[in-house]
Design an enzyme around this catalytic site. Structure first.
Site: not given
Length: 513
Positions: A351-352
């Site tokens: 996600q990051e």
């Protein structure tokens, strides 16, 4: 360190093999339950084998209320798979675009070895089946279909090791060559129609876990003599699989669509409007018109599959079991040292940074876990080192988890993830707002609603830390939790593969009872 990363990157390039070898092992383990079906036996089976007859009530309104659209599919290179830890695939990207346009998070539900996709749909465990499904009357008895988004031809595919490769249905009829298909596939229905027309065709029923791609692999290796595939899937597979021999077409211009519950008219109409923008055809089904977006997806997954081809190098067969990303070994080591769930850390990294160690955000967060330099004592340049970055990110999320240690595990993780994204100050404001509403501040559902309220002036002007773009942490938590569940399913499939290979080894050496 470089040697470890190189080894992980090599592994990461090839974990796409997981789907084929998972299903291949499952196929071997399931051989004892497979059967050659005589023509009269085939005709006796009038409907698809399902156990859930009444669909749950979950239309678009309920889906939007939950904020999550659940896609049922198989793990394969044309539907859904992981590429360096990132979720990709033709069906996945098409459904994800629909979810994005409707402000929904997307969760992938992978069909397991003993699961029926229609039962998963009607029981509410998923909201649509996106798996290159042909519209058939048999399936229409159980589900509804959206408008089509593709047209395909069904074709027979033979093994080059078969005694012969018939080029017509007349040559296949009575040849004794078994055609292996799944019972719930459109291929089975079409073969039944041909039998009704007088052709003598032996059908070999495969387990539902063996998708078309896995069946093609078995045919290429000579373990099956023949199967049926859509022409686009055969063309893509034939680029990277040896031993496939094209046979005659058995159906032309079949329509491919998403399957949804029969009692979801709002979802159907919304999906139809979306698909109409991307795919249209005339009554004669000639010269279909596709959007630029759909043409890009077709080119990526069916027409130019060089990236997929290199993943299927047989030398890497046994290096791919249970691999999620190139950084699995590092993440597992760091997670073990802090007593954290390594799959959750992996979902955070996806996600990051999408597993890009050189990633840098507009806010100055850097590396795999987008660590903000001012929150750590590590030198700035060191944060681009994967090991250092993962250690620092894991340390920070561990601190947040400790802050919420009195909560149950699910709420604890959701709160900690939101704090990692939006900061402790805004989380404190949101929880105070929940208390003002006489609700429980230890429930993520309440806090997520309050974070959204902090985007409104009448609420944030009274908050200690002011305006918060609350939609970002809410979506952040949804995406990570959904991805985490998908990673869990993939690991479970890998464990099944390992158990299957061990069982086969015991049988072949005479060690089993």
């Amino acid at each position: 360190m470089k040697a470890i990363l190189h080894e992980n990157l090599v592994k990461g390039r090839v974990y796409l093999l997981l789907s084929l070898f998972l299903t291949s092992f499952l196929f071997a383990v399931s051989c004892s339950v497979e059967e050659n079906v005589e023509n009269e036996e085939v005709e006796d089976e009038a409907s698809l084998p399902v156990s859930v007859l009444e669909p749950v009530q979950r239309d678009l309104a309920e889906i939007k209320e939950s904020g999550v659209l659940r896609m049922i599919t198989y793990y394969s290179s044309n539907t859904y798979f992981l590429n360096q830890g990132i979720e990709v695939g033709f069906e996945y990207e098409l459904v994800k675009e629909f979810a994005r346009e409707n402000d929904l998070a997307l969760e992938v539900v992978i069909v397991g070895a003993d699961e029926n996709p229609f039962d998963l749909l009607n029981s509410g465990q998923g909201d649509l089946i996106a798996a290159n499904y042909t519209i058939t009357p048999e399936r229409r008895d159980i589900v509804r279909f959206t408008r089509p988004y593709n047209l395909v031809d069904q074709m027979l595919v033979f093994s080059s090791q078969a005694p012969e490769q018939p080029q017509t249905l007349e040559e296949l009829s009575g040849s004794g060559i078994s055609v292996s298909v799944r019972r719930n596939s459109s291929y089975f229905s079409r073969l039944q129609d041909l039998i009704d027309e007088g052709y003598e065709i032996d059908i070999n029923i495969m387990p539902d876990a063996i998708d078309t791609e896995a069946a093609l692999m078995q045919v290429g290796e000579g373990e099956l003599m023949a199967t049926v595939a859509d022409d686009n899937m055969f063309d893509a597979a034939n680029r990277y699989m040896d031993g496939l021999f094209p046979g005659p077409k058995i159906a032309e211009r079949d329509t491919i669509a998403w399957a949804i519950r029969q009692n979801a008219p709002d979802l159907e109409s919304t999906m139809n409007r979306f698909l109409y923008k991307h795919f249209r055809f005339t009554d004669d089904r000639e010269n279909p018109r596709r959007s630029t977006f759909l043409n890009i997806l077709r080119k990526r997954y069916f027409e130019e599959s060089r990236q997929i081809a290199e993943f299927y190098n047989p030398e890497w067969q046994y290096q791919t079991i249970g691999i999620i990303s190139p950084y699995d070994d590092i993440v597992k080591s760091v997670a073990d040292s802090l007593n954290l769930d390594w799959l959750m850390l992996t979902a955070m990294i996806a996600q990051e940074s999408s597993f890009n160690p050189n990633s840098k955000s507009w806010a100055g967060a850097v590396g795999l876990m987008q660590v903000i330099p001012r929150f750590v004592e590590t030198e700035y340049e060191q944060l681009y080192d994967p090991v250092t970055n993962i250690k620092e990110g894991a340390r920070i999320i561990k601190e947040h988890l400790s802050h919420y240690s009195y909560m149950d595990s699910t709420n604890q993780w959701q709160m900690a993830l939101a704090t990692y994204n939006v900061g402790q100050g805004h989380m404190a404001d949101a929880r105070r707002l929940v208390i003002d509403q006489n609700k429980n501040p230890n429930e993520w559902e309440n806090v997520s609603g309050a974070l959204l309220m902090l985007m409104q002036r009448r609420y944030y002007q009274e908050a200690r830390y002011g305006f918060a773009r609350g939609i970002e942490p809410v979506q952040y938590v949804k995406e990570i939790m959904n991805r985490y569940r998908t990673y869990e399913a993939i690991i479970a499939l890998a464990e099944n593969q390992q158990r299957g290979s061990i069982s086969n080894a015991m049988i072949s050496t005479g060690l089993s009872n």
